[in-house]
Design a protein around this motif. Structure first.
Motif, PDB file in Angstrom:
ATOM      1  N   LEU A 114       0.842  -1.189   0.000  1.00 18.36           N
ATOM      2  CA  LEU A 114       0.000   0.000   0.000  1.00 18.36           C
ATOM      3  C   LEU A 114       0.884   1.249   0.000  1.00 18.36           C
ATOM      4  CD1 LEU A 114      -2.633  -1.032   2.678  1.00 18.36           C
ATOM      5  CD2 LEU A 114      -3.042  -0.779   0.234  1.00 18.36           C
ATOM      6  N   PRO A 115       0.409   2.306  -0.634  1.00 10.94           N
ATOM      7  CA  PRO A 115       1.196   3.533  -0.639  1.00 10.94           C
ATOM      8  C   PRO A 115       1.328   4.104   0.775  1.00 10.94           C
ATOM      9  CG  PRO A 115      -0.880   3.867  -1.796  1.00 10.94           C
ATOM     10  CD  PRO A 115      -0.822   2.425  -1.423  1.00 10.94           C
ATOM     11  N   LYS A 116       2.497   4.655   1.070  1.00 10.18           N
ATOM     12  CA  LYS A 116       2.767   5.158   2.415  1.00 10.18           C
ATOM     13  C   LYS A 116       1.900   6.369   2.730  1.00 10.18           C
ATOM     14  CE  LYS A 116       6.725   5.669   5.440  1.00 10.18           C
ATOM     15  NZ  LYS A 116       8.198   5.586   5.497  1.00 10.18           N
ATOM     16  N   ARG A 117       1.742   7.235   1.739  1.00  8.20           N
ATOM     17  CA  ARG A 117       0.887   8.412   1.949  1.00  8.20           C
ATOM     18  C   ARG A 117       0.171   8.768   0.648  1.00  8.20           C
ATOM     19  NH1 ARG A 117       4.450  10.952   4.960  1.00  8.20           N
ATOM     20  NH2 ARG A 117       6.347   9.839   4.494  1.00  8.20           N
ATOM     21  N   ARG A 118      -0.984   9.411   0.785  1.00  6.00           N
ATOM     22  CA  ARG A 118      -1.709   9.832  -0.401  1.00  6.00           C
ATOM     23  C   ARG A 118      -0.941  10.945  -1.095  1.00  6.00           C
ATOM     24  NH1 ARG A 118      -6.993  12.526  -0.360  1.00  6.00           N
ATOM     25  NH2 ARG A 118      -6.258  14.603  -0.857  1.00  6.00           N
ATOM     26  N   HIS A 119      -1.093  11.043  -2.418  1.00  2.00           N
ATOM     27  CA  HIS A 119      -0.446  12.171  -3.067  1.00  2.00           C
ATOM     28  C   HIS A 119      -1.459  13.262  -3.382  1.00  2.00           C
ATOM     29  CE1 HIS A 119      -0.532   9.674  -7.043  1.00  2.00           C
ATOM     30  NE2 HIS A 119      -1.671  10.257  -6.845  1.00  2.00           N
ATOM     31  N   SER A 120      -0.947  14.415  -3.683  1.00  2.00           N
ATOM     32  CA  SER A 120      -1.768  15.619  -3.802  1.00  2.00           C
ATOM     33  C   SER A 120      -2.632  15.620  -5.065  1.00  2.00           C
ATOM     34  CB  SER A 120      -0.868  16.848  -3.821  1.00  2.00           C
ATOM     35  OG  SER A 120      -0.031  16.808  -4.957  1.00  2.00           O
ATOM     36  N   HIS A 121      -3.656  16.465  -5.073  1.00  2.00           N
ATOM     37  CA  HIS A 121      -4.466  16.676  -6.275  1.00  2.00           C
ATOM     38  C   HIS A 121      -3.570  17.130  -7.418  1.00  2.00           C
ATOM     39  CE1 HIS A 121      -8.214  16.105  -4.191  1.00  2.00           C
ATOM     40  NE2 HIS A 121      -7.972  17.087  -3.337  1.00  2.00           N
TER      41      HIS A 121
ATOM     42  N   ARG B 191      -0.470  16.407  -8.011  1.00  2.00           N
ATOM     43  CA  ARG B 191       0.294  15.301  -8.560  1.00  2.00           C
ATOM     44  C   ARG B 191      -0.590  14.418  -9.458  1.00  2.00           C
ATOM     45  NH1 ARG B 191       4.713  11.345  -5.660  1.00  2.00           N
ATOM     46  NH2 ARG B 191       4.610   9.831  -7.339  1.00  2.00           N
ATOM     47  N   THR B 192      -1.825  14.181  -9.017  1.00  2.00           N
ATOM     48  CA  THR B 192      -2.786  13.429  -9.826  1.00  2.00           C
ATOM     49  C   THR B 192      -3.038  14.136 -11.149  1.00  2.00           C
ATOM     50  OG1 THR B 192      -3.869  12.607  -7.841  1.00  2.00           O
ATOM     51  CG2 THR B 192      -5.128  12.475  -9.869  1.00  2.00           C
TER      52      THR B 192
END
Ligand SMILES: [Zn+2]
Length: 67
Positions: free
Chosen positions: A7-14, A16-17
């Motif tokens: 699983l990813p360690k942390r969500r990435h920002s809008h 970055r998406t």
């Protein structure tokens, strides 16, 4: 036993998406016109309307394929 998956360690920002999706746009294909029958066709491909390429007949189409 419990299933484990990475699983990813942390969500990435809008941002970055959206930066990733900047390259996801669909582009309409380039369409040229058959010099033999005038049907729209893809460049560097034989015509699906009459089966010709570069002014000569390459593929003999059957009667029911012609429209
Ligand atoms: Zn054609």
């Amino acid at each position: 036993m419990e299933e484990k998956m990475a699983l990813p360690k942390r969500r990435h920002s809008h941002s970055r998406t959206r930066t990733r999706r900047a390259h996801d746009a669909l582009v309409a294909p380039t369409v040229s016109t058959c010099s033999d029958c005038g049907e729209p066709k893809l460049p560097h491909r034989l015509c699906s309307g009459c089966g010709s390429y570069k002014g000569r007949s390459v593929v003999k189409l059957q009667e029911d394929e012609l429209d």
